[in-house]
Design a protein around this motif. Structure first.
Motif, short mmCIF file in Angstrom:
data_model
loop_
_atom_site.label_atom_id
_atom_site.label_comp_id
_atom_site.label_asym_id
_atom_site.label_seq_id
_atom_site.Cartn_x
_atom_site.Cartn_y
_atom_site.Cartn_z
N ASP A 403 -2.23 17.11 0.52
CA ASP A 403 -2.94 15.83 0.54
C ASP A 403 -2.52 14.92 -0.62
OD1 ASP A 403 -4.35 16.46 2.83
OD2 ASP A 403 -6.06 17.29 1.75
N GLN A 404 -1.28 15.10 -1.10
CA GLN A 404 -0.83 14.28 -2.24
C GLN A 404 0.65 13.92 -2.19
OE1 GLN A 404 -1.53 16.00 -6.14
NE2 GLN A 404 -1.40 14.00 -7.13
N TYR A 405 1.49 14.78 -1.61
CA TYR A 405 2.94 14.58 -1.68
C TYR A 405 3.50 14.22 -0.30
CZ TYR A 405 2.61 16.86 -6.23
OH TYR A 405 2.28 17.18 -7.52
N LEU A 406 4.24 13.11 -0.24
CA LEU A 406 4.89 12.69 0.99
C LEU A 406 6.35 13.16 0.92
CD1 LEU A 406 2.46 10.67 0.50
CD2 LEU A 406 3.76 9.04 1.87
N ARG A 407 6.79 13.92 1.93
CA ARG A 407 8.13 14.49 1.91
C ARG A 407 8.97 13.88 3.03
NH1 ARG A 407 9.78 20.43 3.92
NH2 ARG A 407 9.96 19.20 5.82
N ILE A 408 10.11 13.28 2.64
CA ILE A 408 11.00 12.65 3.61
C ILE A 408 12.30 13.46 3.70
CG2 ILE A 408 12.15 10.52 4.32
CD1 ILE A 408 9.08 10.32 3.99
N PRO A 409 12.64 14.01 4.88
CA PRO A 409 13.86 14.80 5.03
C PRO A 409 15.08 13.91 5.24
CG PRO A 409 12.67 14.79 7.09
CD PRO A 409 11.84 13.97 6.13
N VAL A 410 15.61 13.36 4.15
CA VAL A 410 16.78 12.48 4.27
C VAL A 410 17.98 13.24 4.83
CG1 VAL A 410 16.08 10.82 2.51
CG2 VAL A 410 17.32 12.88 1.84
N CYS A 411 17.94 14.57 4.76
CA CYS A 411 19.03 15.38 5.29
C CYS A 411 19.23 15.19 6.79
CB CYS A 411 18.76 16.86 5.01
SG CYS A 411 17.20 17.45 5.71
N GLY A 412 18.17 14.84 7.50
CA GLY A 412 18.23 14.82 8.95
C GLY A 412 18.00 13.47 9.59
N LEU A 413 18.00 12.40 8.79
CA LEU A 413 17.68 11.07 9.32
C LEU A 413 18.81 10.10 9.01
CD1 LEU A 413 13.95 10.86 8.20
CD2 LEU A 413 14.79 11.42 10.48
N SER A 414 19.25 9.38 10.02
CA SER A 414 20.27 8.35 9.82
C SER A 414 19.68 7.20 8.99
CB SER A 414 20.74 7.80 11.17
OG SER A 414 19.68 7.10 11.81
N GLU A 415 20.54 6.33 8.49
CA GLU A 415 20.05 5.19 7.72
C GLU A 415 19.15 4.31 8.58
OE1 GLU A 415 23.21 3.13 5.74
OE2 GLU A 415 23.94 4.92 4.71
N ALA A 416 19.48 4.18 9.86
CA ALA A 416 18.63 3.38 10.75
C ALA A 416 17.24 4.02 10.88
CB ALA A 416 19.29 3.26 12.12
N LYS A 417 17.20 5.35 11.01
CA LYS A 417 15.91 6.04 11.08
C LYS A 417 15.16 5.92 9.76
CE LYS A 417 15.39 8.09 15.14
NZ LYS A 417 14.17 7.87 15.99
N LEU A 418 15.88 6.00 8.66
CA LEU A 418 15.23 5.86 7.35
C LEU A 418 14.65 4.46 7.17
CD1 LEU A 418 17.76 7.85 5.15
CD2 LEU A 418 15.37 8.46 5.57
N ASP A 419 15.29 3.46 7.77
CA ASP A 419 14.72 2.10 7.73
C ASP A 419 13.38 2.07 8.46
OD1 ASP A 419 16.82 1.09 6.25
OD2 ASP A 419 17.91 0.29 7.99
N GLN A 420 13.29 2.79 9.57
CA GLN A 420 12.02 2.88 10.28
C GLN A 420 10.97 3.61 9.44
OE1 GLN A 420 12.26 4.28 14.41
NE2 GLN A 420 14.42 3.66 14.47
N VAL A 421 11.40 4.69 8.78
CA VAL A 421 10.50 5.41 7.89
C VAL A 421 9.99 4.49 6.80
CG1 VAL A 421 10.34 7.26 6.18
CG2 VAL A 421 11.48 7.69 8.37
#
Length: 436
Positions: A403-421
């Motif tokens: 309930d405190q840390y947001l984890r983003i798996p940049v290993c598996g997301l394209s730059e376009a997907k990361l823009d959506q994130v």
């Protein structure tokens, strides 16, 4: 009537639980940012050619469906140990009378669980870093190891929290049961941990050693989870565990055991072909000589015989210089891809990050994490849960760990997907956090 005695539930794992929720969501706007696997921009798992080539050679020759030997294919476990720990580091340890023994396991998770089952009692304290991969809790609860202590890995400035670590070790030691041979176990995920991507480094290991060395006569077991060791800035680096030589010197080596839990899941991208190693490093010749027998018995009683085909793939790669070089190139290329995505993501999101969120800059690994600041949680203790609920209602699947840390798996997301994130993360964090 009580039917289930174990406290472990797959639904308690925040990652698995979120995957289950996402699988039930049919929204066309669903955004998945959960699973930590290295994917290309099309969302396809990146696998080294060497792995596919080795598998193809085995199939063409006719797969052997015989049992794998207990403890693994001959010579494979030592080769995996050397691949992770490094030939020079192993020699340095040997010169300091630190011996080793290893056994093949069903991935890194099994290396950890088998070690805990074999070497700890239910009453022994287990110390975990916070935040940590939720699988540690599942393992501990699943095998009846509920005496768990957590220490905050980082201070607000992202430096190692030595004070909290020292206090936690002291609490665990003082709470030890009076039984003979009680030990304190520490599970540490480094370098490049899940979820923060931090590398403790030699200086921090010296601080840890000084703390443990102050407890004269106390037995310590360190389980070192190195799942992401090959995904730091330099990719394959055989010197990453070189600190172990000085570590054993500083701590009373007669009372210290280190088990390196290595896995080919990430390093060789063999996620579904589970091959790992549990390598004991110890000055006790008795412990080392009995390691294969003792852990092998645990494995026999839980997974029987491990997969032979996956071991044969690993063996082919580790005994072929060209194939191993291809794997190392895959690691290097994957690091470059992740770093490119990471830079794009941080350059986009950081200037607009709400002041209630703090970026924890990773040293390497698969993830980028943000932390809801402590002062925000003090004012609104359930704010993390509210943010997670908002994400899910909006078909946005971003883990909010503890309930405190947001984890983003940049290993598996394209730059376009990361823009959506970026777009959704900013929208919903500002919506939920700004009012507080």
């Amino acid at each position: 009537m009580v039917f289930f005695e174990t406290k472990a539930k797959i639904s308690l794992d925040p990652i698995v639980g979120l995957v289950q929720k996402a699988s039930e969501d049919s929204s066309p706007d669903k955004l998945l940012a959960i699973v930590g696997s290295a994917m290309d921009d099309s969302g396809k798992l990146i696998v080294p050619n060497a792995v596919n080539d080795a598998a193809k050679e085995l199939v063409e020759a006719g797969l052997s469906m015989g049992y794998a030997p207990s403890g693994g294919i001959k010579d494979l476990a030592p080769m995996i140990s050397q691949e992770f720990i490094g030939k020079d580091t192993l020699k340095d340890l040997y010169d300091e009378n630190i011996r080793r023994a290893e056994v093949i396991t069903c991935g890194g998770t099994n290396a950890i669980s088998a070690t805990l089952m074999t070497c700890t009692k239910p009453s022994d304290p287990i110390i975990l870093q916070r935040p940590h991969w939720a699988g540690y809790d599942s393992i501990s609860l699943g095998i009846g190891r509920a005496n768990i202590y957590n220490f905050e890995l980082l201070k607000e400035n992202d430096e190692f929290n030595l004070e909290n670590f020292s206090k936690t070790v002291d609490r665990a030691v003082k709470a030890l049961p009076k039984e003979a041979n009680s030990k304190v176990t520490l599970i540490l995920n480094t370098p490049y941990d899940n979820p923060l991507g931090k590398d403790l480094g030699a200086d921090v290991w010296e601080q840890i050693a000084n703390v443990l060395a102050s407890y004269k006569g106390q037995e310590f077991l360190i389980i070192l989870d190195i799942a992401y060791i090959d995904f730091g800035p330099n990719a394959k680096d055989y010197s990453k565990l070189a600190f172990l030589k000085d570590f054993f010197k500083k701590v009373n080596s007669e009372k210290l055991s280190v088990v390196v839990a290595g896995t080919l899941s990430k390093s060789f991208a063999m996620y579904g072909a589970r091959v790992g190693v549990a390598t004991l490093l110890s000055s006790s010749y008795e412990n080392v000589s009995n390691w294969k027998d003792a852990v092998g018995g645990t494995l026999r009683g839980t997974v029987s015989n491990l997969s032979k085909t996956s071991q044969e793939i690993a063996f082919k790669i580790l005994t072929d210089e060209a194939k191993l070089a291809n794997v190392h190139q895959f690691q290097k290329d994957t690091v470059a891809l992740i770093e490119k995505r990471k830079e794009h993501f941080l350059n986009t999101i950081t200037p607009n990050l709400p002041e209630e969120l703090a970026l924890i800059k990773p040293d390497g690994g698969f993830f980028v994490s943000f932390k809801i600041k402590d002062e925000v949680l003090e004012r609104v203790p359930d704010i993390g849960a509210r943010l997670s609920e908002t994400f899910i209602r909006s078909s946005t699947y971003i883990p909010v760990l503890l309930d405190q840390y947001l984890r983003i798996p940049v290993c598996g997301l394209s730059e376009a997907k990361l823009d959506q994130v970026t777009e959704r993360l900013l929208k919903y964090t500002q919506e939920v956090l700004a009012p507080v």
